[in-house]
Design a protein around this motif. Structure first.
Motif, PDB file in Angstrom:
ATOM      1  N   ILE A  20      43.614  29.064  38.902  1.00 21.06           N
ATOM      2  CA  ILE A  20      44.162  29.807  40.036  1.00 21.06           C
ATOM      3  C   ILE A  20      43.063  30.188  41.026  1.00 21.06           C
ATOM      4  O   ILE A  20      41.890  30.204  40.683  1.00 21.06           O
ATOM      5  N   LEU A  21      43.502  30.454  42.230  1.00 19.14           N
ATOM      6  CA  LEU A  21      42.595  30.917  43.272  1.00 19.14           C
ATOM      7  C   LEU A  21      43.093  32.295  43.726  1.00 19.14           C
ATOM      8  O   LEU A  21      44.263  32.444  44.077  1.00 19.14           O
ATOM      9  N   VAL A  22      42.225  33.285  43.660  1.00 13.43           N
ATOM     10  CA  VAL A  22      42.603  34.634  44.097  1.00 13.43           C
ATOM     11  C   VAL A  22      41.853  34.933  45.393  1.00 13.43           C
ATOM     12  O   VAL A  22      40.630  34.824  45.444  1.00 13.43           O
ATOM     13  N   VAL A  23      42.598  35.246  46.439  1.00 17.06           N
ATOM     14  CA  VAL A  23      42.010  35.425  47.769  1.00 17.06           C
ATOM     15  C   VAL A  23      42.379  36.790  48.354  1.00 17.06           C
ATOM     16  O   VAL A  23      43.228  36.888  49.234  1.00 17.06           O
ATOM     17  N   PRO A  24      41.779  37.864  47.879  1.00 16.44           N
ATOM     18  CA  PRO A  24      42.093  39.164  48.474  1.00 16.44           C
ATOM     19  C   PRO A  24      41.519  39.272  49.892  1.00 16.44           C
ATOM     20  O   PRO A  24      40.518  38.626  50.214  1.00 16.44           O
TER      21      PRO A  24
END
Lengths: 146, 406
Positions: free
Chosen positions: B363-367
């Motif tokens: 997964i890619l988490v982009v806050p």
């Protein structure tokens, strides 16, 4: 990526807008009811104290409305009313009372001097400054011209 | 000038711990948090004190859940939205650990995760906690108006989430079972305290009061809830999660000056980071099982999709914005949740559990964060945004490693 102007236009065109009809209607009705309550209080005062001059009735009426506004703020009702009515509950004098009482409650935790007293006017401050300045101007005009 | 990096050795996620307020408990992720409070003051005298306490206890909980002691942690990293990181700093004074305070608004969590994983990868530390917190009432007072003021929120407004979360990153792999955390681990009278009996009695009473605030029906740490599907105590994880790399963000400003429309201010930053990530890593959206942005909100999410579609990138259907999904429509938060703790609690409460069950592989988490304070909009400044992305992969446990914590 998009150019600045192009992006700003996209945001402006596509941002969700306030539902005008509903909010205007709510503001009209609630604002009207608050004013009717004020008038009603004035009438009751006149009934009880028949000899009271008109000016004094108006002062008492404002005082009672300010008390009601502050009281409803303190028990946590006025912010809910404001969320529904918007300008309808901000414009009357009860809204002014709310804007003084709410920061006073909020900054209670920082103490009496630098909390309540200093922060009480963070929202109502501009209104007070403008009304003092306006009354000074009107006074000047009245003194020299009338 | 490359902004995307890959770690040379795996940085393991040992545990994640979350504490949220009552409104968040009623939201879409309500049954996934370790502690749900029934009162957002938690027996404290101010909301700031409560936020700090939530922050402290989230770190304590995460360390315990990872089966570690306070002394095992080499560095604590964290941040929040308050002036001078007050709630994080006040929380950090309770630990004997080195502390780095970070601020990138709502993307502080990814900043912490990226720096922590670099430090572990470089061999400078073994265990690092990454924590963030936010509180609706303290943020509202700092950035907007007093709570009781009868004003209307605009339809583009977001709701700052009352929560604190902490992730423990480590150079050693986690165990299959999460170490159980009890109420007494979180709320207790400090053992080393030197006070007379009367004061001790007072402290004990206050501890009992604080325990009552924990929502017994929804908090995952309560034993009766261990059987629930979304509870990760008492069950063996089939997979473990590893941070594998990330992309550092630039500050992007496309001239949005409406502080009530943060989604629009932050979307270009997320767009820039996502494009850079795919370009530099050579991957495409189809290589991921999940892409999660932080708190763009419903309109911000739509804006990001529009911006990316202009660049020829279509985000898949599994793309989720944590803020937009945080609350139900009935909770009337307009655009959804926001705040430094928003993506943190969704990551630790929802995403991490799915990774550990093997439902998500990569997964890619982009806050995203909006970089403003209360005065910059008044000084006619526009609102820049920033966004850091990190990649997490899940890997199956070896069959041998089935030991429970003693």
């Amino acid at each position: 990526m998009l150019e600045r102007k192009e992006y700003q236009k996209y945001v402006e065109d596509n941002s969700p807008k306030s539902p005008m009809t509903r909010t205007l209607f709510a503001a009209f009705v609630v604002g009207g009811i608050i004013c009717c309550i004020g008038e009603g209080i004035g009438d009751i005062i006149k009934l009880i104290f028949e000899d009271m001059p008109e000016k004094e009735v108006a002062i008492w009426e404002s005082c009672i409305m300010i008390f009601l506004g502050s009281f409803l703020t303190a028990i946590g009702v006025y912010d809910r009313l404001g969320r529904f009515a918007g300008g309808g509950s901000i414009i009357p004098i009860t809204g002014f009372a709310n804007s003084v009482t709410s920061p006073a409650i909020e900054y209670n935790r920082e103490g009496v001097f630098f909390g309540i007293c200093a922060k009480m006017f963070v929202i109502a401050g501009p209104i007070i400054v403008f009304s003092v300045a306006a009354s000074f101007l009107v006074g000047l005009i009245g003194y020299f011209c009338v | 000038m490359k902004r995307t990096f890959r770690l040379n050795r795996p940085v393991y996620i040992k545990s994640g711990f979350t504490i949220v307020g009552p409104k968040e408990g009623d939201g879409n992720f309500g049954d996934r948090f370790d502690i749900v409070l029934s009162d957002d003051l938690w027996c404290e005298k101010s909301y700031e004190k409560c936020e700090s306490k939530m922050h402290r206890d989230a770190i304590t909980g995460a360390i315990k859940k990872a089966g570690l002691n306070r002394e095992d942690i080499d560095i604590m990293m964290g941040g929040d939205l308050l002036n001078e990181l007050s709630s994080t700093s006040l929380a950090a004074r309770n630990f004997p650990t080195a502390f780095l305070g970070l601020y990138n608004a709502c993307s502080t969590f990814s900043e912490a995760m990226l720096i922590a994983s670099m430090l572990i990868d470089g061999g400078f530390a073994n265990n690092i906690t990454c924590s963030t917190s936010s509180h609706y009432s303290s943020a509202e007072r700092q950035y907007r108006f007093p709570l009781e003021l009868g004003n209307q929120r605009t339809p583009t407004a977001q709701w700052t989430v009352t929560c604190a979360g902490c992730t423990v990153l480590s150079s050693t792999p986690p165990k299959r079972y999460n170490c159980e955390v009890y109420e007494d681990d979180i709320i207790a009278v400090d053992k080393g305290l030197q006070v007379d009996d009367k004061t001790l009695e007072k402290y004990k009473k206050s501890v009992e009061k604080q325990k009552l605030v924990i929502d017994k029906g929804r908090s995952n740490i309560i034993r009766d809830n261990f059987a629930h599907d979304n509870n990760d105590y008492g069950k063996a994880n089939s997979h473990y999660a590893v941070v594998t790399g990330g992309t550092l963000g630039r500050v992007i400003d496309l001239g949005i000056d409406d502080e009530a429309n943060m989604g629009a201010a932050m979307a270009p930053a997320a767009c820039d980071t996502i494009i850079t990530h795919f370009e530099e890593s050579g991957l495409s959206p189809s290589d991921y099982d999940g892409i999660f942005t932080g708190d763009l909100g419903r309109f911000g999410k739509q804006t990001l999709e529009y911006l990316l579609s202009k660049e020829g990138i279509t985000l898949p259907t599994y793309y989720m914005d944590a803020g937009a999904s945080y609350f139900t429509a009935e909770q009337k938060t307009f655009q959804g949740g926001s705040g430094a703790g928003c993506i943190n609690t969704v990551f630790n409460g929802y995403i991490l559990k799915r990774l550990q069950r093997g439902e998500l592989k990569r997964i890619l988490v982009v806050p995203t964060g909006a970089l403003l304070n209360k005065d910059t909009p008044l000084q006619k400044e526009t609102i820049p945004g920033i966004s850091h992305a990190f990649t997490v992969e899940s890997r199956p446990f070896d069959k041998i490693d089935t030991k429970k914590y003693s």
